[in-house]
Design a protein around this motif. Sequence first.
Motif, mmCIF file in Angstrom:
data_model
loop_
_atom_site.group_PDB
_atom_site.id
_atom_site.type_symbol
_atom_site.label_atom_id
_atom_site.label_comp_id
_atom_site.label_asym_id
_atom_site.label_seq_id
_atom_site.Cartn_x
_atom_site.Cartn_y
_atom_site.Cartn_z
ATOM 1 N N LEU A 139 -8.181 -22.868 -3.779
ATOM 2 C CA LEU A 139 -8.538 -22.809 -4.925
ATOM 3 C C LEU A 139 -7.613 -23.485 -5.976
ATOM 4 C CD1 LEU A 139 -9.860 -19.163 -5.385
ATOM 5 C CD2 LEU A 139 -11.202 -21.350 -5.817
ATOM 6 N N ILE A 140 -6.162 -23.088 -5.613
ATOM 7 C CA ILE A 140 -4.940 -23.858 -6.265
ATOM 8 C C ILE A 140 -5.369 -25.364 -6.081
ATOM 9 C CG2 ILE A 140 -2.639 -24.423 -6.214
ATOM 10 C CD1 ILE A 140 -2.281 -21.224 -5.187
ATOM 11 N N PHE A 141 -5.565 -25.912 -4.935
ATOM 12 C CA PHE A 141 -5.787 -27.342 -4.681
ATOM 13 C C PHE A 141 -6.856 -27.907 -5.450
ATOM 14 C CE2 PHE A 141 -5.859 -31.253 -2.563
ATOM 15 C CZ PHE A 141 -7.286 -31.502 -2.282
ATOM 16 N N LYS A 142 -7.922 -27.402 -5.580
ATOM 17 C CA LYS A 142 -9.092 -27.431 -6.692
ATOM 18 C C LYS A 142 -8.845 -27.625 -8.142
ATOM 19 C CE LYS A 142 -12.885 -28.263 -4.271
ATOM 20 N NZ LYS A 142 -13.638 -29.547 -4.094
ATOM 21 N N PHE A 143 -8.015 -26.503 -8.395
ATOM 22 C CA PHE A 143 -7.603 -26.474 -10.027
ATOM 23 C C PHE A 143 -6.361 -27.845 -10.096
ATOM 24 C CE2 PHE A 143 -6.662 -24.685 -13.696
ATOM 25 C CZ PHE A 143 -5.172 -24.706 -13.995
ATOM 26 N N LEU A 144 -5.776 -27.881 -9.251
ATOM 27 C CA LEU A 144 -4.712 -29.111 -9.472
ATOM 28 C C LEU A 144 -5.413 -30.403 -9.702
ATOM 29 C CD1 LEU A 144 -1.661 -28.036 -7.210
ATOM 30 C CD2 LEU A 144 -1.718 -28.051 -9.565
ATOM 31 N N LYS A 145 -6.202 -30.577 -8.528
ATOM 32 C CA LYS A 145 -7.197 -31.763 -8.611
ATOM 33 C C LYS A 145 -8.149 -31.920 -9.892
ATOM 34 C CE LYS A 145 -10.381 -33.705 -5.611
ATOM 35 N NZ LYS A 145 -11.404 -33.622 -4.732
ATOM 36 N N PHE A 146 -8.395 -30.753 -10.350
ATOM 37 C CA PHE A 146 -9.166 -30.853 -11.746
ATOM 38 C C PHE A 146 -8.061 -31.334 -12.866
ATOM 39 C CE2 PHE A 146 -10.370 -28.462 -15.453
ATOM 40 C CZ PHE A 146 -11.469 -29.289 -15.845
ATOM 41 N N THR A 204 -7.229 -15.294 5.821
ATOM 42 C CA THR A 204 -8.340 -15.971 5.223
ATOM 43 C C THR A 204 -8.098 -15.798 3.559
ATOM 44 O OG1 THR A 204 -9.471 -14.829 6.887
ATOM 45 C CG2 THR A 204 -10.658 -15.774 5.200
ATOM 46 N N ILE A 205 -7.674 -14.871 3.220
ATOM 47 C CA ILE A 205 -7.372 -14.636 1.579
ATOM 48 C C ILE A 205 -6.454 -16.040 0.982
ATOM 49 C CG2 ILE A 205 -6.734 -13.357 -0.341
ATOM 50 C CD1 ILE A 205 -7.895 -11.045 1.245
ATOM 51 N N LEU A 206 -5.310 -16.013 1.989
ATOM 52 C CA LEU A 206 -4.341 -16.933 1.353
ATOM 53 C C LEU A 206 -4.834 -18.383 1.658
ATOM 54 C CD1 LEU A 206 -1.069 -15.619 3.086
ATOM 55 C CD2 LEU A 206 -1.460 -15.913 0.633
ATOM 56 N N ILE A 207 -5.903 -18.690 2.724
ATOM 57 C CA ILE A 207 -6.382 -20.005 2.723
ATOM 58 C C ILE A 207 -7.185 -20.323 1.660
ATOM 59 C CG2 ILE A 207 -8.013 -21.558 4.276
ATOM 60 C CD1 ILE A 207 -6.770 -20.154 6.748
ATOM 61 N N LEU A 208 -7.889 -19.202 1.229
ATOM 62 C CA LEU A 208 -8.902 -19.150 0.096
ATOM 63 C C LEU A 208 -8.159 -19.675 -1.274
ATOM 64 C CD1 LEU A 208 -11.710 -16.666 0.459
ATOM 65 C CD2 LEU A 208 -11.938 -18.981 -0.037
ATOM 66 N N LEU A 209 -6.957 -18.771 -1.282
ATOM 67 C CA LEU A 209 -6.207 -19.121 -2.525
ATOM 68 C C LEU A 209 -5.637 -20.396 -2.821
ATOM 69 C CD1 LEU A 209 -4.174 -15.801 -2.968
ATOM 70 C CD2 LEU A 209 -5.825 -16.814 -4.860
ATOM 71 N N LEU A 210 -5.127 -21.005 -1.458
ATOM 72 C CA LEU A 210 -4.634 -22.188 -1.349
ATOM 73 C C LEU A 210 -5.597 -23.321 -1.583
ATOM 74 C CD1 LEU A 210 -2.154 -22.326 1.586
ATOM 75 C CD2 LEU A 210 -1.370 -22.489 -0.570
ATOM 76 N N PHE A 265 -9.521 -5.448 -7.394
ATOM 77 C CA PHE A 265 -9.100 -6.729 -7.120
ATOM 78 C C PHE A 265 -7.752 -6.627 -7.287
ATOM 79 C CE2 PHE A 265 -7.437 -10.661 -8.846
ATOM 80 C CZ PHE A 265 -7.941 -11.846 -8.015
ATOM 81 N N GLN A 266 -7.319 -5.648 -8.248
ATOM 82 C CA GLN A 266 -5.402 -5.718 -8.339
ATOM 83 C C GLN A 266 -5.066 -4.862 -6.971
ATOM 84 O OE1 GLN A 266 -3.739 -7.095 -10.440
ATOM 85 N NE2 GLN A 266 -1.692 -5.892 -9.963
ATOM 86 N N MET A 267 -5.854 -3.988 -6.557
ATOM 87 C CA MET A 267 -5.524 -3.333 -5.329
ATOM 88 C C MET A 267 -5.316 -4.279 -4.219
ATOM 89 S SD MET A 267 -7.621 -0.220 -3.389
ATOM 90 C CE MET A 267 -8.702 -1.475 -2.487
ATOM 91 N N ILE A 268 -6.347 -5.181 -3.973
ATOM 92 C CA ILE A 268 -6.417 -5.899 -2.941
ATOM 93 C C ILE A 268 -5.206 -6.867 -2.928
ATOM 94 C CG2 ILE A 268 -7.327 -7.872 -1.717
ATOM 95 C CD1 ILE A 268 -10.082 -6.402 -2.301
ATOM 96 N N TRP A 269 -5.008 -7.386 -4.175
ATOM 97 C CA TRP A 269 -3.585 -8.142 -4.446
ATOM 98 C C TRP A 269 -2.372 -7.543 -4.097
ATOM 99 C CZ3 TRP A 269 -2.576 -12.894 -4.502
ATOM 100 C CH2 TRP A 269 -1.247 -13.345 -5.396
ATOM 101 N N GLU A 270 -2.294 -6.021 -4.486
ATOM 102 C CA GLU A 270 -0.922 -5.231 -4.199
ATOM 103 C C GLU A 270 -0.791 -5.044 -2.627
ATOM 104 O OE1 GLU A 270 -0.121 -2.127 -6.918
ATOM 105 O OE2 GLU A 270 -0.606 -3.358 -8.627
#
Length: 253
Positions: free
Chosen positions: A241-248, A233-239, A98-103
């Motif tokens: 998740l952030i949107f869902k988190f803020l909504k929560f 695709t990863i960036l869209i997924l991240l956005l 996971f960390q490798m993909i992030w880097e």
Amino acid sequence: MKIIGLTGGIGTGKSTVCELLIKLDPNKKVRKIDLDKIAHQISQIGEKGYQAIVKEFGKEDILLPNKEINRKKLGEIIFQDPQKKRKLEKITHPKIIFQMIWELIIACLNGCEVVVVEVPLLFEAKMEKIFHQTIVVYSEEETQVERLIKNRGMTEKEARDRIKSQMSLKEKCKRADWIIDNSGNFDEMKKNCLEYWKINITKEKTNQTKQQLKKHKKIIPPDVFINRFILITILILLLFLIFKFLKFIFSFF
Ligand SMILES: CC(C)(COP(=O)(O)OP(=O)(O)OC[C@H]1O[C@@H](n2cnc3c(N)ncnc32)[C@H](O)[C@@H]1O)[C@@H](O)C(=O)NCCC(=O)NCCS
Ligand SMILES: Nc1ncnc2c1ncn2[C@@H]1O[C@H](COP(=O)(O)OP(=O)(O)OP(=O)(O)O)[C@@H](O)[C@H]1O
């Protein structure tokens, strides 16, 4: 962005070769990612792997007086017992990947052209598909043992246990796209690294530049296109998740 997977046996000179390769680029468009370093980071106190490792291997057995993980002790335990080694890998490998993909994402966003990823267990963990090219750093087993005793303070038994726990270097060489021989001295190693770089990296860039000049337009090679597609695709997924988190969070107000 070209992603190169660099592997080899323990003590064959992976880190030394990796450092040298990234210094061969005068434009500083080459970056390295070191999975051993990530493995150390995730097992620091308070990090994701720490609790899980302590729970699995027991406080009494693997902690230093300052509560840090005693890596030498943990190494002694897992390199003598394949089942325990698998248990540790089950905890650490998903976090390391996971960390490798992030880097890799960060390197791509920073406009890196080449990333050299040092992956000791590249073939053992069946990771070859992730990379555009794989390199094995090779040296004779006796040289490996000698370097591990001299430079890493291991006993001969510790060094041989670790070598035995890995896929044989012969098999790794068979699977690799390129082999850098590091059985000789530093100068010979540098020569072998330069040869690799000239044939695989510099030449490739020159060809690409020639093509671009000929067609007067920007060419996106297919692998770069696929990389960009994965990143977007990863960036869209991240956005999302952030949107869902803020909504929560806002649902509490
Ligand atoms: C066992 C640990 C605590 C030993 O730490 P230590 O500081 O003594 O060694 P270090 O991490 O620097 O590793 C040195 C070399 O040992 C070899 N090695 C490390 N882990 C493994 C493993 N699970 N299997 C085979 N060889 C390994 C690699 O060649 C590596 O380059 C540490 O290596 C670890 O946490 N390993 C599990 C995570 C892992 O698989 N790391 C490899 C990166 S993919
Ligand atoms: N050609 C060489 N001649 C002499 N010493 C060397 C040579 N290449 C590497 N070394 C030394 O051998 C030791 C191991 O090298 P290095 O750390 O690069 O190997 P590694 O494969 O990354 O090891 P590890 O698997 O433990 O992470 C280092 O101390 C390094 O300076």
